[in-house]
Design a protein around this motif. Structure first.
Motif, PDB file in Angstrom:
ATOM      1  N   LYS A  94       1.523 -30.370 -42.338  1.00 50.96           N
ATOM      2  CA  LYS A  94       1.599 -29.076 -41.660  1.00 50.96           C
ATOM      3  C   LYS A  94       2.537 -28.114 -42.377  1.00 50.96           C
ATOM      4  O   LYS A  94       2.340 -26.907 -42.346  1.00 50.96           O
ATOM      5  CB  LYS A  94       2.074 -29.254 -40.223  1.00 50.96           C
ATOM      6  N   ALA A  95       3.570 -28.656 -43.028  1.00 48.21           N
ATOM      7  CA  ALA A  95       4.566 -27.826 -43.707  1.00 48.21           C
ATOM      8  C   ALA A  95       4.146 -27.430 -45.117  1.00 48.21           C
ATOM      9  O   ALA A  95       4.867 -26.698 -45.788  1.00 48.21           O
ATOM     10  CB  ALA A  95       5.898 -28.562 -43.763  1.00 48.21           C
ATOM     11  N   GLY A  96       3.008 -27.923 -45.584  1.00 47.06           N
ATOM     12  CA  GLY A  96       2.552 -27.541 -46.913  1.00 47.06           C
ATOM     13  C   GLY A  96       2.715 -28.619 -47.962  1.00 47.06           C
ATOM     14  O   GLY A  96       2.727 -28.334 -49.152  1.00 47.06           O
ATOM     15  N   VAL A  97       2.854 -29.875 -47.540  1.00 44.66           N
ATOM     16  CA  VAL A  97       2.942 -31.004 -48.469  1.00 44.66           C
ATOM     17  C   VAL A  97       1.809 -31.976 -48.124  1.00 44.66           C
ATOM     18  O   VAL A  97       2.036 -33.079 -47.642  1.00 44.66           O
ATOM     19  CB  VAL A  97       4.315 -31.721 -48.379  1.00 44.66           C
ATOM     20  N   PRO A  98       0.557 -31.568 -48.355  1.00 46.11           N
ATOM     21  CA  PRO A  98      -0.564 -32.422 -47.966  1.00 46.11           C
ATOM     22  C   PRO A  98      -0.815 -33.587 -48.911  1.00 46.11           C
ATOM     23  O   PRO A  98      -1.559 -34.496 -48.596  1.00 46.11           O
ATOM     24  CB  PRO A  98      -1.751 -31.460 -48.000  1.00 46.11           C
ATOM     25  N   ASP A  99      -0.165 -33.554 -50.085  1.00 49.19           N
ATOM     26  CA  ASP A  99      -0.428 -34.563 -51.100  1.00 49.19           C
ATOM     27  C   ASP A  99       0.595 -35.693 -51.111  1.00 49.19           C
ATOM     28  O   ASP A  99       0.692 -36.429 -52.088  1.00 49.19           O
ATOM     29  CB  ASP A  99      -0.491 -33.900 -52.478  1.00 49.19           C
ATOM     30  N   ALA A 100       1.350 -35.856 -50.039  1.00 47.75           N
ATOM     31  CA  ALA A 100       2.315 -36.952 -49.969  1.00 47.75           C
ATOM     32  C   ALA A 100       1.565 -38.273 -50.039  1.00 47.75           C
ATOM     33  O   ALA A 100       0.549 -38.457 -49.381  1.00 47.75           O
ATOM     34  CB  ALA A 100       3.134 -36.863 -48.692  1.00 47.75           C
ATOM     35  N   ARG A 101       2.074 -39.176 -50.861  1.00 50.96           N
ATOM     36  CA  ARG A 101       1.431 -40.480 -51.002  1.00 50.96           C
ATOM     37  C   ARG A 101       2.138 -41.503 -50.133  1.00 50.96           C
ATOM     38  O   ARG A 101       3.338 -41.412 -49.914  1.00 50.96           O
ATOM     39  CB  ARG A 101       1.445 -40.912 -52.462  1.00 50.96           C
ATOM     40  N   VAL A 102       1.371 -42.475 -49.659  1.00 52.23           N
ATOM     41  CA  VAL A 102       1.924 -43.471 -48.743  1.00 52.23           C
ATOM     42  C   VAL A 102       1.461 -44.861 -49.160  1.00 52.23           C
ATOM     43  O   VAL A 102       0.331 -45.035 -49.606  1.00 52.23           O
ATOM     44  CB  VAL A 102       1.538 -43.150 -47.275  1.00 52.23           C
ATOM     45  N   GLU A 103       2.347 -45.822 -49.033  1.00 49.58           N
ATOM     46  CA  GLU A 103       2.049 -47.227 -49.313  1.00 49.58           C
ATOM     47  C   GLU A 103       2.586 -48.066 -48.160  1.00 49.58           C
ATOM     48  O   GLU A 103       3.623 -47.753 -47.582  1.00 49.58           O
ATOM     49  CB  GLU A 103       2.742 -47.690 -50.603  1.00 49.58           C
ATOM     50  N   GLY A 104       1.887 -49.144 -47.835  1.00 46.94           N
ATOM     51  CA  GLY A 104       2.381 -50.098 -46.860  1.00 46.94           C
ATOM     52  C   GLY A 104       1.909 -49.910 -45.436  1.00 46.94           C
ATOM     53  O   GLY A 104       2.368 -50.622 -44.541  1.00 46.94           O
ATOM     54  N   MET A 105       0.993 -48.986 -45.193  1.00 47.82           N
ATOM     55  CA  MET A 105       0.561 -48.727 -43.816  1.00 47.82           C
ATOM     56  C   MET A 105      -0.195 -49.887 -43.162  1.00 47.82           C
ATOM     57  O   MET A 105      -0.044 -50.082 -41.967  1.00 47.82           O
ATOM     58  CB  MET A 105      -0.278 -47.456 -43.751  1.00 47.82           C
ATOM     59  N   PRO A 106      -0.975 -50.665 -43.868  1.00 43.22           N
ATOM     60  CA  PRO A 106      -1.693 -51.723 -43.153  1.00 43.22           C
ATOM     61  C   PRO A 106      -0.774 -52.725 -42.452  1.00 43.22           C
ATOM     62  O   PRO A 106      -1.049 -53.126 -41.331  1.00 43.22           O
ATOM     63  CB  PRO A 106      -2.510 -52.416 -44.247  1.00 43.22           C
ATOM     64  N   HIS A 107       0.322 -53.110 -43.083  1.00 44.50           N
ATOM     65  CA  HIS A 107       1.196 -54.125 -42.492  1.00 44.50           C
ATOM     66  C   HIS A 107       2.387 -53.532 -41.740  1.00 44.50           C
ATOM     67  O   HIS A 107       2.888 -54.129 -40.801  1.00 44.50           O
ATOM     68  CB  HIS A 107       1.693 -55.087 -43.570  1.00 44.50           C
ATOM     69  N   CYS A 108       2.856 -52.397 -42.188  1.00 41.21           N
ATOM     70  CA  CYS A 108       3.937 -51.646 -41.539  1.00 41.21           C
ATOM     71  C   CYS A 108       5.245 -52.421 -41.414  1.00 41.21           C
ATOM     72  O   CYS A 108       5.994 -52.221 -40.467  1.00 41.21           O
ATOM     73  CB  CYS A 108       3.487 -51.120 -40.174  1.00 41.21           C
ATOM     74  N   ASP A 109       5.537 -53.298 -42.375  1.00 45.32           N
ATOM     75  CA  ASP A 109       6.878 -53.864 -42.394  1.00 45.32           C
ATOM     76  C   ASP A 109       7.779 -53.026 -43.298  1.00 45.32           C
ATOM     77  O   ASP A 109       8.983 -52.975 -43.119  1.00 45.32           O
ATOM     78  CB  ASP A 109       6.878 -55.340 -42.808  1.00 45.32           C
ATOM     79  N   TRP A 110       7.162 -52.319 -44.258  1.00 43.14           N
ATOM     80  CA  TRP A 110       7.864 -51.375 -45.128  1.00 43.14           C
ATOM     81  C   TRP A 110       6.851 -50.316 -45.526  1.00 43.14           C
ATOM     82  O   TRP A 110       5.870 -50.606 -46.185  1.00 43.14           O
ATOM     83  CB  TRP A 110       8.412 -52.092 -46.336  1.00 43.14           C
TER      84      TRP A 110
END
Length: 148
Positions: A94-110
């Protein structure tokens, strides 16, 4: 080629694209990407709103070229870690950073969120204790700042 008009009826509008399945071009993004300080403020505010625990901000200036700062925080469970990460990603977009990358969402321990100038690590407490990123990146206790 002109379309013939039926008596008393206007001509049908000509489509902008003549090929089947052609898509309309996306509207240009008008927002300017926020700077590192704005991203950090946004991340810290969202972490506070989501009740993330033991949030620490580490200044990486002069230590690494990967980012300006790193935020390390904890969630109480895998569900909490995932929710915190989701909300941070929503606010960044929403703030204009749509390209943030993410790792670890399936397990969510980190979960790691790379927003360019700011890197966010959201841990479960036991995983955070194991990796101890604060000790690795903060050369002296005064280098790491506790977020309020």
């Amino acid at each position: 080629m002109q379309r013939k008009e039926a008596k008393g009826k206007a001509p049908l509008p000509t489509p902008a694209f003549s090929r089947a399945g052609a898509r309309r071009a996306a509207d240009p993004i008008s927002k300017v990407r926020p700077n590192a300080e704005e991203i950090l403020r946004l991340v810290l505010a969202r972490l506070d709103d989501m009740k993330a625990e033991d949030t620490v901000t580490i200044d990486l200036t002069g230590k690494s070229s990967i980012a300006d700062c790193m935020v390390v925080t904890s969630g109480r469970s895998s569900r909490h870690v995932g929710s915190v990460a989701d909300r941070v990603l929503e606010d960044l977009a929403k703030a204009g950073v749509p390209d943030a990358r993410v790792e670890g969402m399936p397990h969510c321990d980190w979960v790691l969120i790379d927003a360019g100038d700011v890197i966010v690590h959201v841990f479960q407490p036991e995983v955070r204790a194991f990796y101890n990123l604060e000790k690795m990146w903060a050369s002296a206790p005064s280098q790491g700042r506790r977020a309020s």
